[in-house]
Design a protein around this motif. Sequence first.
Motif, PDB file in Angstrom:
ATOM      1  N   MET A   1       0.841  -1.189   0.000  1.00 50.04           N
ATOM      2  CA  MET A   1       0.000   0.000   0.000  1.00 50.04           C
ATOM      3  C   MET A   1       0.877   1.239   0.000  1.00 50.04           C
ATOM      4  N   ALA A   2       0.537   2.209  -0.796  1.00 53.52           N
ATOM      5  CA  ALA A   2       1.307   3.443  -0.871  1.00 53.52           C
ATOM      6  C   ALA A   2       1.129   4.262   0.400  1.00 53.52           C
ATOM      7  N   ASP A   3       2.171   4.998   0.749  1.00 50.83           N
ATOM      8  CA  ASP A   3       2.115   5.875   1.912  1.00 50.83           C
ATOM      9  C   ASP A   3       1.272   7.092   1.550  1.00 50.83           C
ATOM     10  N   PRO A   4       0.168   7.350   2.272  1.00 53.83           N
ATOM     11  CA  PRO A   4      -0.677   8.491   1.944  1.00 53.83           C
ATOM     12  C   PRO A   4       0.011   9.822   2.192  1.00 53.83           C
ATOM     13  N   CYS A   5       1.123   9.822   2.910  1.00 55.42           N
ATOM     14  CA  CYS A   5       1.862  11.052   3.183  1.00 55.42           C
ATOM     15  C   CYS A   5       2.990  11.272   2.184  1.00 55.42           C
ATOM     16  N   ALA A   6       3.139  10.382   1.215  1.00 53.29           N
ATOM     17  CA  ALA A   6       4.248  10.475   0.274  1.00 53.29           C
ATOM     18  C   ALA A   6       3.978  11.526  -0.790  1.00 53.29           C
ATOM     19  N   SER A   7       5.056  12.172  -1.199  1.00 53.04           N
ATOM     20  CA  SER A   7       4.969  13.117  -2.306  1.00 53.04           C
ATOM     21  C   SER A   7       5.181  12.349  -3.603  1.00 53.04           C
ATOM     22  N   GLU A   8       5.173  13.049  -4.718  1.00 57.07           N
ATOM     23  CA  GLU A   8       5.301  12.390  -6.019  1.00 57.07           C
ATOM     24  C   GLU A   8       6.602  11.622  -6.149  1.00 57.07           C
ATOM     25  N   GLY A   9       7.676  12.075  -5.486  1.00 60.37           N
ATOM     26  CA  GLY A   9       8.969  11.400  -5.583  1.00 60.37           C
ATOM     27  C   GLY A   9       9.071  10.175  -4.688  1.00 60.37           C
ATOM     28  N   GLY A  10       8.002   9.814  -3.996  1.00 55.61           N
ATOM     29  CA  GLY A  10       8.033   8.654  -3.119  1.00 55.61           C
ATOM     30  C   GLY A  10       8.475   8.971  -1.706  1.00 55.61           C
ATOM     31  N   LEU A  11       8.884  10.210  -1.449  1.00 59.50           N
ATOM     32  CA  LEU A  11       9.287  10.607  -0.109  1.00 59.50           C
ATOM     33  C   LEU A  11       8.056  10.976   0.715  1.00 59.50           C
ATOM     34  N   ARG A  12       8.032  10.523   1.955  1.00 56.95           N
ATOM     35  CA  ARG A  12       6.983  10.918   2.892  1.00 56.95           C
ATOM     36  C   ARG A  12       7.261  12.359   3.303  1.00 56.95           C
ATOM     37  N   ARG A  13       6.273  13.219   3.204  1.00 56.62           N
ATOM     38  CA  ARG A  13       6.429  14.617   3.609  1.00 56.62           C
ATOM     39  C   ARG A  13       6.127  14.726   5.097  1.00 56.62           C
ATOM     40  N   ALA A  14       7.101  15.251   5.867  1.00 55.42           N
ATOM     41  CA  ALA A  14       6.948  15.341   7.311  1.00 55.42           C
ATOM     42  C   ALA A  14       7.286  16.744   7.797  1.00 55.42           C
ATOM     43  N   ALA A  15       6.359  17.320   8.572  1.00 56.82           N
ATOM     44  CA  ALA A  15       6.573  18.615   9.202  1.00 56.82           C
ATOM     45  C   ALA A  15       7.056  18.369  10.627  1.00 56.82           C
ATOM     46  N   ARG A  16       8.184  18.936  10.987  1.00 56.97           N
ATOM     47  CA  ARG A  16       8.754  18.772  12.318  1.00 56.97           C
ATOM     48  C   ARG A  16       8.786  20.143  12.998  1.00 56.97           C
ATOM     49  N   VAL A  17       8.816  20.140  14.337  1.00 60.20           N
ATOM     50  CA  VAL A  17       8.710  21.395  15.083  1.00 60.20           C
ATOM     51  C   VAL A  17       9.866  21.536  16.068  1.00 60.20           C
ATOM     52  N   ILE A  18      10.561  22.664  15.966  1.00 64.26           N
ATOM     53  CA  ILE A  18      11.562  23.065  16.957  1.00 64.26           C
ATOM     54  C   ILE A  18      10.809  23.989  17.911  1.00 64.26           C
ATOM     55  N   LEU A  19      10.266  23.394  18.973  1.00 62.85           N
ATOM     56  CA  LEU A  19       9.426  24.133  19.923  1.00 62.85           C
ATOM     57  C   LEU A  19      10.284  24.638  21.072  1.00 62.85           C
ATOM     58  N   LEU A  20      10.293  25.964  21.241  1.00 60.38           N
ATOM     59  CA  LEU A  20      11.071  26.597  22.296  1.00 60.38           C
ATOM     60  C   LEU A  20      10.157  27.168  23.359  1.00 60.38           C
ATOM     61  N   ASP A  21      10.568  27.020  24.617  1.00 61.85           N
ATOM     62  CA  ASP A  21       9.823  27.606  25.731  1.00 61.85           C
ATOM     63  C   ASP A  21      10.413  28.987  26.041  1.00 61.85           C
ATOM     64  N   PRO A  22       9.879  29.707  27.026  1.00 61.45           N
ATOM     65  CA  PRO A  22      10.397  31.048  27.323  1.00 61.45           C
ATOM     66  C   PRO A  22      11.880  31.073  27.724  1.00 61.45           C
ATOM     67  N   ALA A  23      12.420  29.948  28.195  1.00 57.10           N
ATOM     68  CA  ALA A  23      13.837  29.871  28.568  1.00 57.10           C
ATOM     69  C   ALA A  23      14.709  29.358  27.413  1.00 57.10           C
ATOM     70  N   ASP A  24      14.148  29.307  26.205  1.00 65.83           N
ATOM     71  CA  ASP A  24      14.852  28.827  25.007  1.00 65.83           C
ATOM     72  C   ASP A  24      15.267  27.362  25.101  1.00 65.83           C
ATOM     73  N   ARG A  25      14.508  26.580  25.858  1.00 72.20           N
ATOM     74  CA  ARG A  25      14.715  25.126  25.867  1.00 72.20           C
ATOM     75  C   ARG A  25      13.887  24.539  24.724  1.00 72.20           C
ATOM     76  N   VAL A  26      14.384  23.454  24.139  1.00 73.13           N
ATOM     77  CA  VAL A  26      13.697  22.793  23.034  1.00 73.13           C
ATOM     78  C   VAL A  26      13.043  21.510  23.554  1.00 73.13           C
ATOM     79  N   LEU A  27      11.830  21.243  23.075  1.00 70.62           N
ATOM     80  CA  LEU A  27      11.111  20.041  23.490  1.00 70.62           C
ATOM     81  C   LEU A  27      11.447  18.888  22.548  1.00 70.62           C
ATOM     82  N   LEU A  28      11.902  17.777  23.142  1.00 65.90           N
ATOM     83  CA  LEU A  28      12.203  16.577  22.367  1.00 65.90           C
ATOM     84  C   LEU A  28      11.428  15.399  22.927  1.00 65.90           C
TER      85      LEU A  28
END
Length: 168
Positions: A1-28
């Motif tokens: 089954m094809a990945d419904p998130c894949a683009s035409e080139g077969g790569l899955r398109r993924a949005a990632r987030v660099i979330l910073l808090d008020p102290a400039d810490r990043v959430l992982l």
Amino acid sequence: MADPCASEGGLRRAARVILLDPADRVLLMHGFEPGDPSLTWWFTPGGGLEGGESWEEAARRELAEETGITDIELGPVLWTRTCSFPFDGRRWDQDERYYLARTEQTPAWTGGETELERRSVTGLRWWTCEELFAARETVYPTRLAELLRTLLDEGPPSTPVLLETERA
């Protein structure tokens, strides 16, 4: 089954987030290989685009689903990259965009919307840049400490920075 998130080139398109808090810490998020829980790593919240949603919509949805954090100021795309890695018995090939986001909402939880998330994510942690530089654990993207230091020192780039391709 094809990945419904894949683009035409077969790569899955993924949005990632660099979330910073008020102290400039990043959430992982702390994840592990479902078939071998001894293989662990830290990674940014985010995931595949669904249906006709935009990259920004996917970033907001994924962050809310994975962490419970909805009160964010979504900023620009900081970095883009292509990566390929084995996970849960298959190879994932992704076209990723990393968005800057800020929040005052620091309590977070790992509710996880999907069955795979529920069996492969063990927790969340806010990291300082110094803690990332000192970390002995695997963190993705692999240069996150350096990239975060540049972001905090210089601000967001005027155009997204293309990161090197990562293949595991």
